[in-house]
Design a protein around this motif. Structure first.
Motif, PDB file in Angstrom:
ATOM      1  N   ASP A 147      41.711  29.919  47.631  1.00  0.00           N
ATOM      2  CA  ASP A 147      42.483  31.697  47.639  1.00  0.00           C
ATOM      3  C   ASP A 147      42.565  31.743  45.840  1.00  0.00           C
ATOM      4  O   ASP A 147      43.608  31.968  45.805  1.00  0.00           O
ATOM      5  N   ILE A 148      41.446  32.628  45.865  1.00  0.00           N
ATOM      6  CA  ILE A 148      41.564  33.486  43.637  1.00  0.00           C
ATOM      7  C   ILE A 148      40.927  34.397  43.488  1.00  0.00           C
ATOM      8  O   ILE A 148      39.347  34.214  44.278  1.00  0.00           O
ATOM      9  N   GLU A 149      41.555  35.477  43.557  1.00  0.00           N
ATOM     10  CA  GLU A 149      40.371  36.320  42.794  1.00  0.00           C
ATOM     11  C   GLU A 149      39.945  36.603  41.238  1.00  0.00           C
ATOM     12  O   GLU A 149      41.171  36.420  40.578  1.00  0.00           O
ATOM     13  N   PHE A 150      39.345  37.726  41.026  1.00  0.00           N
ATOM     14  CA  PHE A 150      38.373  37.618  39.965  1.00  0.00           C
ATOM     15  C   PHE A 150      39.455  38.644  39.605  1.00  0.00           C
ATOM     16  O   PHE A 150      39.715  40.190  40.441  1.00  0.00           O
ATOM     17  N   PHE A 151      39.606  39.862  38.809  1.00  0.00           N
ATOM     18  CA  PHE A 151      40.081  40.794  38.147  1.00  0.00           C
ATOM     19  C   PHE A 151      39.166  40.810  36.788  1.00  0.00           C
ATOM     20  O   PHE A 151      39.717  39.878  35.702  1.00  0.00           O
ATOM     21  N   ILE A 152      37.919  41.458  36.791  1.00  0.00           N
ATOM     22  CA  ILE A 152      37.596  42.144  36.044  1.00  0.00           C
ATOM     23  C   ILE A 152      38.220  43.359  34.194  1.00  0.00           C
ATOM     24  O   ILE A 152      38.389  44.202  34.781  1.00  0.00           O
ATOM     25  N   LYS A 153      38.249  42.264  33.350  1.00  0.00           N
ATOM     26  CA  LYS A 153      38.855  42.999  32.358  1.00  0.00           C
ATOM     27  C   LYS A 153      38.726  44.363  31.788  1.00  0.00           C
ATOM     28  O   LYS A 153      36.969  44.743  31.062  1.00  0.00           O
ATOM     29  N   PRO A 154      38.885  45.529  31.595  1.00  0.00           N
ATOM     30  CA  PRO A 154      37.915  46.707  31.759  1.00  0.00           C
ATOM     31  C   PRO A 154      37.134  46.875  30.328  1.00  0.00           C
ATOM     32  O   PRO A 154      38.190  46.192  29.452  1.00  0.00           O
ATOM     33  N   GLU A 155      36.454  46.879  30.034  1.00  0.00           N
ATOM     34  CA  GLU A 155      35.666  46.783  28.880  1.00  0.00           C
ATOM     35  C   GLU A 155      36.711  47.485  27.687  1.00  0.00           C
ATOM     36  O   GLU A 155      36.951  47.745  26.594  1.00  0.00           O
ATOM     37  N   GLU A 156      37.263  48.786  28.054  1.00  0.00           N
ATOM     38  CA  GLU A 156      37.728  49.816  27.414  1.00  0.00           C
ATOM     39  C   GLU A 156      39.144  49.162  26.974  1.00  0.00           C
ATOM     40  O   GLU A 156      39.626  49.996  25.980  1.00  0.00           O
ATOM     41  N   SER A 157      39.852  47.976  27.170  1.00  0.00           N
ATOM     42  CA  SER A 157      40.804  47.730  26.999  1.00  0.00           C
ATOM     43  C   SER A 157      41.096  46.714  25.682  1.00  0.00           C
ATOM     44  O   SER A 157      41.536  46.864  24.891  1.00  0.00           O
ATOM     45  N   GLY A 158      39.884  46.778  25.321  1.00  0.00           N
ATOM     46  CA  GLY A 158      39.353  45.612  23.951  1.00  0.00           C
ATOM     47  C   GLY A 158      39.964  44.620  23.723  1.00  0.00           C
ATOM     48  O   GLY A 158      40.143  43.982  24.765  1.00  0.00           O
ATOM     49  N   TYR A 159      40.859  43.699  22.875  1.00  0.00           N
ATOM     50  CA  TYR A 159      41.250  42.330  22.520  1.00  0.00           C
ATOM     51  C   TYR A 159      42.327  42.288  23.295  1.00  0.00           C
ATOM     52  O   TYR A 159      42.806  41.829  23.201  1.00  0.00           O
ATOM     53  N   ILE A 160      43.185  43.465  22.520  1.00  0.00           N
ATOM     54  CA  ILE A 160      44.639  43.858  23.051  1.00  0.00           C
ATOM     55  C   ILE A 160      45.089  43.544  24.898  1.00  0.00           C
ATOM     56  O   ILE A 160      45.277  42.912  24.922  1.00  0.00           O
ATOM     57  N   GLY A 161      43.897  43.867  25.623  1.00  0.00           N
ATOM     58  CA  GLY A 161      43.521  43.452  26.985  1.00  0.00           C
ATOM     59  C   GLY A 161      43.879  42.706  27.296  1.00  0.00           C
ATOM     60  O   GLY A 161      44.080  42.135  28.647  1.00  0.00           O
ATOM     61  N   GLY A 162      43.390  41.291  26.401  1.00  0.00           N
ATOM     62  CA  GLY A 162      43.461  39.679  26.123  1.00  0.00           C
ATOM     63  C   GLY A 162      45.031  39.108  26.273  1.00  0.00           C
ATOM     64  O   GLY A 162      45.676  38.362  26.793  1.00  0.00           O
ATOM     65  N   GLU A 163      45.879  40.389  25.605  1.00  0.00           N
ATOM     66  CA  GLU A 163      47.215  39.725  25.400  1.00  0.00           C
ATOM     67  C   GLU A 163      48.532  39.254  26.201  1.00  0.00           C
ATOM     68  O   GLU A 163      48.200  40.285  27.026  1.00  0.00           O
ATOM     69  N   GLU A 164      48.706  38.886  26.478  1.00  0.00           N
ATOM     70  CA  GLU A 164      49.525  37.883  27.943  1.00  0.00           C
ATOM     71  C   GLU A 164      50.264  38.797  29.042  1.00  0.00           C
ATOM     72  O   GLU A 164      49.989  39.702  29.914  1.00  0.00           O
TER      73      GLU A 164
END
Length: 351
Positions: free
Chosen positions: A107-124
């Motif tokens: 049981d693992i879900e995907f959460f697709i990172k919104p494209e508009e979140s940009g690089y900073i959207g990958g910060e923890e």
């Protein structure tokens, strides 16, 4: 043996760039009392010239999923555990089937990172806000995600390569290696695996990528990584493990600086004034015919000292290291810059 003990004995550190001891993070999440806990695999990988996580998702998805399963097993002894793969849209399209096959009934879900979140959207912490449908921006720490993460619950966030390595540790196959992405003016671009203490020079030579021309490199990331000249390559590649080769002859310093700043101005979340205004003013300066380099140096110093998160603090890294390690050591006639401007730049940054 307990997997956290194995991780500690292996001296495994996170491969997202910060190199924080993985066992400390896992133990911190385990020790917090809570009915609910979360495990998140960060597959956002938004730094230019970095492709190692994508390579792992393509070639070793089962290892990544096993690393997540091991995290779940550790934490579910005390809590209900939910697992997510936080993934950028490109990787989701390319590797969804690989990952789903590796998951099986897990049981693992995907959460697709919104494209508009940009690089900073990958910060923890910014990714936690994104998943909660809040503004994509870094959180003030402490508290840390290990105690107050997704929806305020203890949350373990590791990147793709870290979970891959946890699987290797579990099977006693970990050899203290990491992945390196090689780009730029090289013959054999791609992702390679070498020991963590392998020098940049050796990596270039052993992959058939050591240039026959005058060159310099950017390591650890294609925007935020430090720049080194060809005499500084006895050290190892840090950060995200990328190595990008540039040719000295004919390159344009102003164009290169503008390229880096374009990344930072596009990816800044705008939360803190220092980063939002500082990068904008630097870009404005760099587009002028005559640059006020003294002012540029002051802005970069402010960014380093007062930015809220790592993005703003990283802006000076490529610029100052390029000027000190490369520009100051090369003949202006070889590059697209006048001797007078080169002297003015180096004088402003030579403290």
């Amino acid at each position: 043996m307990d997997i956290i003990k194995k991780i500690k004995d292996a001296q495994l550190v996170g491969r997202g760039g910060a190199c924080f001891p993985a066992d400390v993070k896992w133990q911190a999440v385990k020790d917090v009392e809570s009915k609910d806990k979360y495990v998140i695999c960060n597959a956002s990988e938004g730094e230019p010239d970095v492709g190692k996580d994508g390579y792992i998702l393509e070639n070793h998805p089962a290892r990544v999923i096993e690393g997540m399963k091991l995290a779940r097993q550790v934490l579910e002894k005390e809590a209900r555990v939910k697992c997510f793969i936080y993934i950028n849209h490109e990787y989701y399209v390319r590797y969804k089937e690989n990952l789903e096959e590796a998951m099986g009934q897990e049981d693992i879900e995907f959460f697709i990172k919104p494209e508009e979140s940009g690089y900073i959207g990958g910060e923890e912490s910014a990714l936690l806000n994104t998943m909660q449908e809040e503004r994509t921006e870094p959180r003030l720490k402490p508290p840390f995600p290990t105690t107050n993460g997704l929806w305020g619950k203890p949350t373990l966030v590791n990147n793709v390569e870290t979970f891959y390595n946890v699987s290797l540790v579990h099977h006693e196959e970990y050899e203290n290696k990491r992945f390196y992405t090689l780009n730029g003016k090289v013959k054999n671009k791609g992702v390679y695996e070498f020991p963590v203490d392998r020098s940049i020079e050796k990596i270039l030579k052993e992959t058939g990528n050591y240039p026959s021309f005058d060159f310099f490199v950017q390591v650890g990331g294609g925007a935020s990584g430090p720049v080194l000249n060809s005499k500084q390559l006895k050290r190892r590649a840090e950060g995200a493990g990328s190595i990008t080769v540039y040719k000295v002859s004919g390159h344009s310093p102003r164009q290169m600086l503008r390229q880096w700043l374009r990344f930072f101005i596009n990816e800044s979340c705008g939360q803190c004034t220092t980063c939002r205004e500082g990068v904008y003013r630097l870009t404005e300066l760099m587009n002028k015919e005559k640059v006020n380099w003294h002012l540029a140096e002051e802005i970069l110093d402010n960014l380093k000292e007062t930015s809220f998160c790592g993005l703003g603090c990283a802006v000076p890294v490529p610029i100052t290291s390029y000027i000190n390690n490369v520009l100051s050591r090369i003949d202006a006639q070889k590059i697209k810059l006048s001797s007078r401007e080169k002297e003015r730049i180096c004088h402003c940054f030579n403290k």
